[in-house]
Design an enzyme around this catalytic site. Structure first.
Site, short mmCIF file in Angstrom:
data_model
loop_
_atom_site.label_atom_id
_atom_site.label_comp_id
_atom_site.label_asym_id
_atom_site.label_seq_id
_atom_site.Cartn_x
_atom_site.Cartn_y
_atom_site.Cartn_z
N ASP A 1 25.97 91.81 0.92
CA ASP A 1 26.97 90.93 1.49
C ASP A 1 26.21 89.97 2.41
OD1 ASP A 1 30.16 90.83 1.68
OD2 ASP A 1 29.41 90.41 3.68
N LYS B 1 33.31 99.31 2.48
CA LYS B 1 32.52 98.23 3.08
C LYS B 1 31.71 98.82 4.22
CE LYS B 1 32.13 93.76 2.25
NZ LYS B 1 32.11 93.14 0.90
#
Length: 457
Positions: free
Chosen positions: A155, A115
């Site tokens: 995201d 991430k």
């Protein structure tokens, strides 16, 4: 931009680790050798921090912090989104990366977990400022990613537009065209069905939950009342798919509040969801929704829908982490909710999960709430990202029907794996724990691969 102290508290990451470990306990009690694997797995393989220097429209030099947490590569290249939001910090990215490792394992595709992102806030920025920042971010990140190393995706705050700028920066850096990022435009390497994938996959997963509890002859979503939080891509497409399957969607929300249908029989239409898409694409607030029909009430001050919708069967939290707390969970049960699944990552607090999980023994009494954890229920997005990687590697493009068919198969297998693992290691309740099943199944896949690579023994 301040420098974080070495021992800065990481509450989101600690919450994620605690939730995973609590459900691993029955398995670890019978297989204590895996305790060592968990001790190692919870530590990221690599954390990269870098500065991003860019120029605003006034010609002023600005600086933000960029990150990439390369958490685990046992099953494949690091894979996970990039988030552009002022709240981004290492705690949030480590929690998201840890969840991503297990989530990606549940898809059955060859993907590790990671991430990243930046504390840059796209809101209030001009298109030129977003382009300049994204390009600068991409140049800083380019040396750390690659199609066989780390393949980021989108995201919160990171759109297909941002993906294009980061892709372009990487292409200039590496002098190659490769599938280094997913969520690309369809005419330059993107996959059909990627924008819809997380929301559609969420609904496919919940449909399996409904059929498990109500029987194979159940109509699934048909006739169900659905409360949805969020107003972004996940919420929009989850709402559209639920409507397509015969449900009535009664709410959407954003950080400023919730838009609630006044009449439980007259929820959002696809055309009204399209209007929400237009609003959010312009980075505007949901409160600007033009309710010409008078069907809805907007509740401000950050109000969430769980206590505002009087009656609903299904809850789909699809906004951000910890958006359902203990009191929200109790309100959902009182409103008749029997199925809840996370479109957002760690959408429920641990206290809320405990409330839902405590009801599983009450199936025969009509009080059961079947909870689907985000690492399984919202895995459709990264699954289609994995399919995009496969298409890029083969220089092929699959049709929307092909991609959607593969997505359905992946979500079916993810549900089966969570269900069967929950039955095997669970508490014997008629309705097994999907969160326990998801955590143990994902952990086992990763831990066994790590052992085969000599990462623990």
């Amino acid at each position: 931009m301040s420098n974080a102290a070495p021992n800065t508290p990481e509450p989101e990451f600690e919450q994620a680790k605690s939730e995973i470990y609590s459900t691993l306990k029955p398995f670890l009690a019978k297989n204590p050798e895996y305790e060592r694997a968990w001790e190692i797995l919870q530590n990221p393989e690599r954390i990269i921090q870098f500065r991003v220097v860019w120029e605003d429209d006034k010609g002023v030099c600005r600086v933000n912090r960029g990150y990439r947490v390369q958490f685990n590569s046992a099953l494949g290249p690091y894979k996970g989104g990039l988030r552009f939001h002022p709240t981004v910090n290492l705690s949030i990215l480590k929690f998201l990366g840890c969840e991503q490792v297990l989530k990606n394992a549940l898809t059955g595709l060859q993907m590790g977990g990671g991430k990243g992102g930046s504390d840059f806030d796209p809101k209030g920025k001009s298109p030129a400022e977003i382009r300049r920042f994204s390009t600068a971010f991409g140049r800083a990140l380019a040396r750390h990613i690659g199609p066989d190393t780390d393949v980021p995706a989108g995201d919160i705050g990171f759109t297909g537009e941002n993906a294009g700028y980061v892709f372009g920066a990487y292409k200039q850096f590496a002098n190659e065209w490769s599938g280094v990022i997913t969520g690309k435009g369809e005419d330059w390497g993107g996959s059909a069905g990627r924008p819809e994938a997380t929301g559609y996959g969420l609904v496919y997963y919940v449909d399996h939950m409904i059929h498990h509890v109500e029987g194979s002859s159940s109509g699934g979503f048909k006739g169900k009342k659905v409360a949805v939080s969020g107003a972004g891509q996940v919420a929009q497409f989850a709402a559209l798919k639920a409507i397509e399957l015969g449900a009535t969607v009664l709410s959407l929300s954003d950080s400023k509040g919730s838009l609630i249908a006044k009449d439980a029989s007259n929820g959002f239409t696809p055309e009204e969801i399209q209007e929400v898409f237009t609003i959010k694409s312009a980075r505007k607030e949901l409160s600007t929704f033009g309710d010409k029909s008078g069907k809805f009430t907007f509740h401000g001050n950050g109000a969430r829908p769980w206590k505002l919708v009087p009656q609903y069967d299904v809850a789909l939290p699809s906004a951000t982490q910890n958006e359902v707390d203990e009191s929200d969970a109790q309100a959902a049960i009182k409103a008749g909710c029997r199925y809840i699944a996370e479109g957002s990552n760690m959408g429920c607090t641990q206290e809320a999960i405990d409330v839902f999980e405590a009801t599983r023994a009450q199936k025969g009494k009509g009080g059961c709430v079947f909870y689907g954890p985000g690492k399984a229920a919202n895995a459709g997005g990264v699954a289609v990202s994995g399919l995009e990687m496969a298409q890029n590697s083969q220089r092929l493009k699959w049709s929307l029907q092909q991609v959607d068919g593969k997505l359905k198969d992946i979500m079916t297998e993810a549900f089966r794996l969570c269900l069967e693992t929950g039955k095997k290691y669970g508490d014997g309740a008629e309705v097994p724990s999907l969160v326990q099943g998801a955590n143990i199944a994902g952990f086992l896949k990763v831990a066994d691969a790590m052992k085969a690579h000599g990462d623990w023994w």
